[in-house]
Design a protein around this motif. Sequence first.
Motif, PDB file in Angstrom:
ATOM      1  N   SER A  38      65.929  68.335  10.156  1.00 46.05           N
ATOM      2  CA  SER A  38      65.911  67.072  10.906  1.00 46.05           C
ATOM      3  C   SER A  38      66.787  66.019  10.222  1.00 46.05           C
ATOM      4  O   SER A  38      67.486  65.261  10.882  1.00 46.05           O
ATOM      5  CB  SER A  38      64.477  66.560  11.100  1.00 46.05           C
ATOM      6  N   ARG A  39      66.773  66.011   8.871  1.00 45.11           N
ATOM      7  CA  ARG A  39      67.631  65.065   8.134  1.00 45.11           C
ATOM      8  C   ARG A  39      69.100  65.368   8.377  1.00 45.11           C
ATOM      9  O   ARG A  39      69.903  64.478   8.610  1.00 45.11           O
ATOM     10  CB  ARG A  39      67.320  65.132   6.632  1.00 45.11           C
ATOM     11  N   LYS A  40      69.453  66.655   8.318  1.00 45.67           N
ATOM     12  CA  LYS A  40      70.851  67.056   8.514  1.00 45.67           C
ATOM     13  C   LYS A  40      71.343  66.699   9.919  1.00 45.67           C
ATOM     14  O   LYS A  40      72.473  66.269  10.112  1.00 45.67           O
ATOM     15  CB  LYS A  40      70.970  68.576   8.286  1.00 45.67           C
ATOM     16  N   LEU A  41      70.461  66.875  10.902  1.00 43.39           N
ATOM     17  CA  LEU A  41      70.820  66.593  12.292  1.00 43.39           C
ATOM     18  C   LEU A  41      70.746  65.111  12.627  1.00 43.39           C
ATOM     19  O   LEU A  41      71.354  64.656  13.595  1.00 43.39           O
ATOM     20  CB  LEU A  41      69.892  67.367  13.237  1.00 43.39           C
ATOM     21  N   GLY A  42      69.952  64.385  11.837  1.00 47.26           N
ATOM     22  CA  GLY A  42      69.748  62.974  12.143  1.00 47.26           C
ATOM     23  C   GLY A  42      68.831  62.764  13.335  1.00 47.26           C
ATOM     24  O   GLY A  42      68.948  61.766  14.057  1.00 47.26           O
ATOM     25  N   ILE A  43      67.915  63.722  13.546  1.00 40.94           N
ATOM     26  CA  ILE A  43      66.929  63.603  14.627  1.00 40.94           C
ATOM     27  C   ILE A  43      65.551  63.916  14.059  1.00 40.94           C
ATOM     28  O   ILE A  43      65.429  64.431  12.946  1.00 40.94           O
ATOM     29  CB  ILE A  43      67.239  64.564  15.810  1.00 40.94           C
ATOM     30  N   THR A  44      64.532  63.593  14.802  1.00 38.59           N
ATOM     31  CA  THR A  44      63.168  63.842  14.331  1.00 38.59           C
ATOM     32  C   THR A  44      62.807  65.322  14.462  1.00 38.59           C
ATOM     33  O   THR A  44      63.430  66.058  15.230  1.00 38.59           O
ATOM     34  CB  THR A  44      62.147  63.031  15.167  1.00 38.59           C
ATOM     35  N   LYS A  45      61.780  65.719  13.711  1.00 39.23           N
ATOM     36  CA  LYS A  45      61.294  67.095  13.832  1.00 39.23           C
ATOM     37  C   LYS A  45      60.808  67.374  15.247  1.00 39.23           C
ATOM     38  O   LYS A  45      61.012  68.468  15.771  1.00 39.23           O
ATOM     39  CB  LYS A  45      60.179  67.368  12.817  1.00 39.23           C
ATOM     40  N   SER A  46      60.195  66.377  15.877  1.00 37.07           N
ATOM     41  CA  SER A  46      59.694  66.599  17.245  1.00 37.07           C
ATOM     42  C   SER A  46      60.846  66.862  18.214  1.00 37.07           C
ATOM     43  O   SER A  46      60.692  67.614  19.176  1.00 37.07           O
ATOM     44  CB  SER A  46      58.838  65.422  17.721  1.00 37.07           C
ATOM     45  N   ALA A  47      62.026  66.275  17.941  1.00 38.09           N
ATOM     46  CA  ALA A  47      63.197  66.552  18.783  1.00 38.09           C
ATOM     47  C   ALA A  47      63.645  68.007  18.619  1.00 38.09           C
ATOM     48  O   ALA A  47      64.089  68.641  19.573  1.00 38.09           O
ATOM     49  CB  ALA A  47      64.336  65.593  18.437  1.00 38.09           C
ATOM     50  N   ILE A  48      63.501  68.530  17.401  1.00 37.29           N
ATOM     51  CA  ILE A  48      63.824  69.946  17.171  1.00 37.29           C
ATOM     52  C   ILE A  48      62.814  70.823  17.915  1.00 37.29           C
ATOM     53  O   ILE A  48      63.185  71.787  18.581  1.00 37.29           O
ATOM     54  CB  ILE A  48      63.818  70.283  15.662  1.00 37.29           C
ATOM     55  N   TYR A  49      61.541  70.461  17.804  1.00 40.62           N
ATOM     56  CA  TYR A  49      60.484  71.248  18.458  1.00 40.62           C
ATOM     57  C   TYR A  49      60.592  71.201  19.986  1.00 40.62           C
ATOM     58  O   TYR A  49      60.009  72.023  20.679  1.00 40.62           O
ATOM     59  CB  TYR A  49      59.096  70.794  18.010  1.00 40.62           C
ATOM     60  N   HIS A  50      61.365  70.254  20.491  1.00 41.44           N
ATOM     61  CA  HIS A  50      61.640  70.219  21.936  1.00 41.44           C
ATOM     62  C   HIS A  50      62.432  71.463  22.352  1.00 41.44           C
ATOM     63  O   HIS A  50      62.319  71.945  23.463  1.00 41.44           O
ATOM     64  CB  HIS A  50      62.426  68.937  22.271  1.00 41.44           C
ATOM     65  N   HIS A  51      63.248  71.991  21.415  1.00 43.12           N
ATOM     66  CA  HIS A  51      64.089  73.155  21.688  1.00 43.12           C
ATOM     67  C   HIS A  51      63.463  74.470  21.257  1.00 43.12           C
ATOM     68  O   HIS A  51      63.641  75.491  21.912  1.00 43.12           O
ATOM     69  CB  HIS A  51      65.442  73.012  20.984  1.00 43.12           C
ATOM     70  N   VAL A  52      62.799  74.458  20.102  1.00 41.59           N
ATOM     71  CA  VAL A  52      62.224  75.693  19.550  1.00 41.59           C
ATOM     72  C   VAL A  52      60.830  75.411  19.001  1.00 41.59           C
ATOM     73  O   VAL A  52      60.573  74.316  18.495  1.00 41.59           O
ATOM     74  CB  VAL A  52      63.106  76.280  18.419  1.00 41.59           C
ATOM     75  N   PRO A  53      59.931  76.405  19.070  1.00 50.78           N
ATOM     76  CA  PRO A  53      58.567  76.166  18.596  1.00 50.78           C
ATOM     77  C   PRO A  53      58.410  76.215  17.079  1.00 50.78           C
ATOM     78  O   PRO A  53      57.416  75.730  16.546  1.00 50.78           O
ATOM     79  CB  PRO A  53      57.759  77.296  19.253  1.00 50.78           C
ATOM     80  N   SER A  54      59.392  76.805  16.363  1.00 47.47           N
ATOM     81  CA  SER A  54      59.212  76.986  14.923  1.00 47.47           C
ATOM     82  C   SER A  54      60.544  77.279  14.240  1.00 47.47           C
ATOM     83  O   SER A  54      61.534  77.626  14.880  1.00 47.47           O
ATOM     84  CB  SER A  54      58.265  78.169  14.669  1.00 47.47           C
ATOM     85  N   LYS A  55      60.502  77.161  12.920  1.00 46.99           N
ATOM     86  CA  LYS A  55      61.672  77.542  12.113  1.00 46.99           C
ATOM     87  C   LYS A  55      61.943  79.037  12.272  1.00 46.99           C
ATOM     88  O   LYS A  55      63.100  79.474  12.306  1.00 46.99           O
ATOM     89  CB  LYS A  55      61.399  77.192  10.645  1.00 46.99           C
ATOM     90  N   GLU A  56      60.876  79.823  12.372  1.00 46.56           N
ATOM     91  CA  GLU A  56      61.035  81.272  12.512  1.00 46.56           C
ATOM     92  C   GLU A  56      61.786  81.623  13.803  1.00 46.56           C
ATOM     93  O   GLU A  56      62.570  82.569  13.832  1.00 46.56           O
ATOM     94  CB  GLU A  56      59.668  81.966  12.477  1.00 46.56           C
TER      95      GLU A  56
END
Length: 199
Positions: A38-56
């Motif tokens: 999330s830091r690298k992308l400059g977006i929140t973790k919840s924004a990432i979870y909008h696309h994928v459910p997990s790091k795995e």
Amino acid sequence: MTAPRRGRPGYDLESLLQVAVKLFNERGYDGTSMEDLSRKLGITKSAIYHHVPSKEELLRLSVDRALDGLFAVAAETTELDGRAIDRLEHLVRGSVLVLADRLPFVTLLLRVRGNTKVERAALLRRREFDRLVTDLVKQAEAEGDIRPDVDPAVTARLIFGMVNSLIEWYKPRRGSSATEVADAVCKVAFEGLRTGSGR
């Protein structure tokens, strides 16, 4: 694969994957957190979870990108007629082109060690691919085109050891093109493998 969901402008699933695979390769999968991403992308973790459910899931999508490319070439190879050594050369050449085209994804695939369910599934698919290569080597040997004094599984490993070493030094857009590298790999591998009758 399901269609990517829309997130913050500039970050769709594809661009998220590109950044994730880069971080996984730099820090290791286990050494990369969703917070790092999330830091690298400059977006929140919840924004990432909008696309994928997990790091795995990011890992699965990344290694599948590499495996799907390799198995597409393998599928093409099984459709070809002709001698096994020519089909093997097609598979090797196509694999080099996949590696060049999907370099970060193949790099990640070759570094997985089986620590997670996703990694174990990837290793199973890699072993399946290795069996396809070994079977082609055996067929080429039976047809008299490959020297019989080296074990087919060893031959397969040596060929793909050379192909896989490209992740350590090949840089797209610098020096040789992917096609030139594929030509070089095939020349080195197959001129040493072919019997006198297969040349």
